[in-house]
Design an enzyme around this catalytic site. Structure first.
Site, PDB file in Angstrom:
ATOM      1  N   LYS A   9      16.483  19.926  -7.671  1.00  0.00           N
ATOM      2  CA  LYS A   9      16.784  21.408  -7.190  1.00  0.00           C
ATOM      3  C   LYS A   9      17.095  22.454  -8.291  1.00  0.00           C
ATOM      4  O   LYS A   9      17.517  22.262  -9.390  1.00  0.00           O
ATOM      5  CB  LYS A   9      17.990  21.161  -6.089  1.00  0.00           C
ATOM      6  CG  LYS A   9      17.568  20.189  -4.895  1.00  0.00           C
ATOM      7  CD  LYS A   9      18.870  20.235  -4.005  1.00  0.00           C
ATOM      8  CE  LYS A   9      18.442  19.651  -2.604  1.00  0.00           C
ATOM      9  NZ  LYS A   9      19.710  19.306  -1.792  1.00  0.00           N
ATOM     10  N   TYR A  49      12.374  21.724   5.309  1.00  0.00           N
ATOM     11  CA  TYR A  49      13.648  21.471   5.919  1.00  0.00           C
ATOM     12  C   TYR A  49      13.727  21.886   7.343  1.00  0.00           C
ATOM     13  O   TYR A  49      14.661  22.071   7.911  1.00  0.00           O
ATOM     14  CB  TYR A  49      14.766  22.275   4.979  1.00  0.00           C
ATOM     15  CG  TYR A  49      15.369  21.748   3.847  1.00  0.00           C
ATOM     16  CD1 TYR A  49      15.707  20.425   3.653  1.00  0.00           C
ATOM     17  CD2 TYR A  49      15.192  22.641   2.600  1.00  0.00           C
ATOM     18  CE1 TYR A  49      16.284  20.009   2.738  1.00  0.00           C
ATOM     19  CE2 TYR A  49      15.755  22.044   1.540  1.00  0.00           C
ATOM     20  CZ  TYR A  49      16.205  20.530   1.348  1.00  0.00           C
ATOM     21  OH  TYR A  49      16.687  20.118   0.189  1.00  0.00           O
ATOM     22  N   ASN A 112      23.951  20.216  -4.498  1.00  0.00           N
ATOM     23  CA  ASN A 112      23.892  19.006  -4.826  1.00  0.00           C
ATOM     24  C   ASN A 112      23.017  18.352  -5.467  1.00  0.00           C
ATOM     25  O   ASN A 112      22.468  17.333  -5.472  1.00  0.00           O
ATOM     26  CB  ASN A 112      24.227  18.257  -3.444  1.00  0.00           C
ATOM     27  CG  ASN A 112      23.088  18.524  -2.538  1.00  0.00           C
ATOM     28  OD1 ASN A 112      22.023  18.893  -2.807  1.00  0.00           O
ATOM     29  ND2 ASN A 112      23.267  17.692  -1.271  1.00  0.00           N
ATOM     30  N   HIS A 115      17.059  16.567  -4.055  1.00  0.00           N
ATOM     31  CA  HIS A 115      16.695  16.077  -2.779  1.00  0.00           C
ATOM     32  C   HIS A 115      16.061  14.771  -2.911  1.00  0.00           C
ATOM     33  O   HIS A 115      15.242  14.353  -3.718  1.00  0.00           O
ATOM     34  CB  HIS A 115      15.681  17.013  -2.040  1.00  0.00           C
ATOM     35  CG  HIS A 115      14.909  16.561  -1.028  1.00  0.00           C
ATOM     36  ND1 HIS A 115      15.478  16.434   0.215  1.00  0.00           N
ATOM     37  CD2 HIS A 115      13.799  15.795  -0.825  1.00  0.00           C
ATOM     38  CE1 HIS A 115      14.622  15.939   1.291  1.00  0.00           C
ATOM     39  NE2 HIS A 115      13.702  15.406   0.571  1.00  0.00           N
ATOM     40  N   GLU A 126       6.740  14.317   3.213  1.00  0.00           N
ATOM     41  CA  GLU A 126       7.232  15.366   2.309  1.00  0.00           C
ATOM     42  C   GLU A 126       6.506  15.382   1.067  1.00  0.00           C
ATOM     43  O   GLU A 126       6.035  16.447   0.613  1.00  0.00           O
ATOM     44  CB  GLU A 126       8.798  15.122   1.827  1.00  0.00           C
ATOM     45  CG  GLU A 126       9.611  15.220   2.942  1.00  0.00           C
ATOM     46  CD  GLU A 126      11.176  14.812   2.743  1.00  0.00           C
ATOM     47  OE1 GLU A 126      11.304  14.107   1.643  1.00  0.00           O
ATOM     48  OE2 GLU A 126      11.929  15.039   3.705  1.00  0.00           O
TER      49      GLU A 126
HETATM   50  P1  IDP Z   1      20.554  15.294   2.160  1.00  0.00           P
HETATM   51  O1  IDP Z   1      19.803  16.134   1.217  1.00  0.00           O
HETATM   52  O2  IDP Z   1      21.385  14.188   1.682  1.00  0.00           O
HETATM   53  O3  IDP Z   1      19.473  14.315   2.843  1.00  0.00           O
HETATM   54  P2  IDP Z   1      20.665  16.678   4.511  1.00  0.00           P
HETATM   55  O4  IDP Z   1      21.691  16.529   5.548  1.00  0.00           O
HETATM   56  O5  IDP Z   1      19.300  16.391   4.969  1.00  0.00           O
HETATM   57  O6  IDP Z   1      21.285  15.993   3.309  1.00  0.00           O
HETATM   58  O7  IDP Z   1      20.930  18.362   4.141  1.00  0.00           O
HETATM   59  C1  IDP Z   1      19.828  18.914   3.303  1.00  0.00           C
HETATM   60  C2  IDP Z   1      20.321  19.608   2.473  1.00  0.00           C
HETATM   61  O8  IDP Z   1      21.026  20.992   3.024  1.00  0.00           O
HETATM   62  C3  IDP Z   1      21.400  19.070   1.619  1.00  0.00           C
HETATM   63  O9  IDP Z   1      20.868  18.138   0.575  1.00  0.00           O
HETATM   64  C4  IDP Z   1      22.324  20.352   1.142  1.00  0.00           C
HETATM   65  O10 IDP Z   1      21.682  20.996   0.059  1.00  0.00           O
HETATM   66  C5  IDP Z   1      22.043  21.366   2.217  1.00  0.00           C
HETATM   67  N1  IDP Z   1      23.302  20.938   3.164  1.00  0.00           N
HETATM   68  C6  IDP Z   1      23.401  20.195   4.072  1.00  0.00           C
HETATM   69  N2  IDP Z   1      24.692  20.616   4.792  1.00  0.00           N
HETATM   70  C7  IDP Z   1      25.074  21.538   4.108  1.00  0.00           C
HETATM   71  C8  IDP Z   1      26.635  22.258   4.461  1.00  0.00           C
HETATM   72  O11 IDP Z   1      27.182  21.872   5.134  1.00  0.00           O
HETATM   73  N3  IDP Z   1      26.748  23.285   3.630  1.00  0.00           N
HETATM   74  C9  IDP Z   1      25.728  23.698   2.565  1.00  0.00           C
HETATM   75  N4  IDP Z   1      24.656  22.993   2.462  1.00  0.00           N
HETATM   76  C10 IDP Z   1      24.428  21.983   3.236  1.00  0.00           C
HETATM   77 MG    MG Z   2      18.012  15.066   4.148  1.00  0.00          MG
END
Ligand code: IDP
Ligand code: MG
Length: 149
Positions: A9, A49, A112, A115, A126
């Site tokens: 990312k 997304y 984070n 992905h 994807e």
């Molecule tokens: P993942 O990446 O671990 O699969 P997902 O729940 O699919 O997590 O969420 C996709 C992405 O959306 C996360 O990796 C993060 O970048 C962002 N995200 C998810 N929840 C939050 C939040 O509460 N605050 C800010 N960003 C979030």
């Molecule tokens: Mg996810």
């Protein structure tokens, strides 16, 4: 064998951590079968997304993922989806185990670093969003017999 899509990312690209992330996944034994450096458009972000559309963090997520080019990589291997998710760590880096990419290198959910597809079906969906079939290589490594039983 399973295929899983990884995106390094914008925060990881900005911080110069692409090699670190790639290296950890490559050393796991997974095989790279496609890579692309890509500036994600608003439309592509919404498609990738789509499951999160309408959630409070969605606008920020689209801004974040489109803020710099990302490195898209397809990894292949037995159990590639769960293996990559385990190495990537929990969505919130503050709660991710030490030893995972997010647990070692991140601190906030919205930054984070990486992905990773969450299921075999997502891996296929994807991969097809980011790559044409002609950009995905089927190949074998001489070390494969020492990684895959
Ligand atoms: P993942 O990446 O671990 O699969 P997902 O729940 O699919 O997590 O969420 C996709 C992405 O959306 C996360 O990796 C993060 O970048 C962002 N995200 C998810 N929840 C939050 C939040 O509460 N605050 C800010 N960003 C979030
Ligand atoms: Mg996810």
């Amino acid at each position: 064998m399973e295929k899983t899509l990884v995106l390094i990312k914008p925060d990881a690209m900005q911080r110069g951590l692409a090699g670190e992330v790639l290296s950890r996944l490559e050393r796991r034994g997974l095989r790279i079968i496609a890579t692309k450096f890509v500036q994600i458009s608003d439309e592509l972000a919404r498609q990738h997304y789509s499951e999160h559309e309408g959630k409070p963090f969605f606008p920020g997520l689209v801004d974040y993922i489109t803020s710099s080019p990302v490195l898209a990589v397809i990894f292949e291997g037995t159990n590639a989806v769960s293996a990559v998710r385990a190495t990537v760590g929990s969505t919130n880096p503050a709660e991710a185990n030490a030893g995972t990419i997010r647990g070692d290198l991140g601190i906030e959910t919205g930054r984070n670093l990486v992905h990773a597809s969450d299921s075999v079906e997502s891996g296929i969906r994807e991969s097809n969003i980011f790559f044409d079939q002609s950009e995905i290589y089927s190949w074998n490594r001489s070390i494969d017999e020492w990684v895959f039983e």
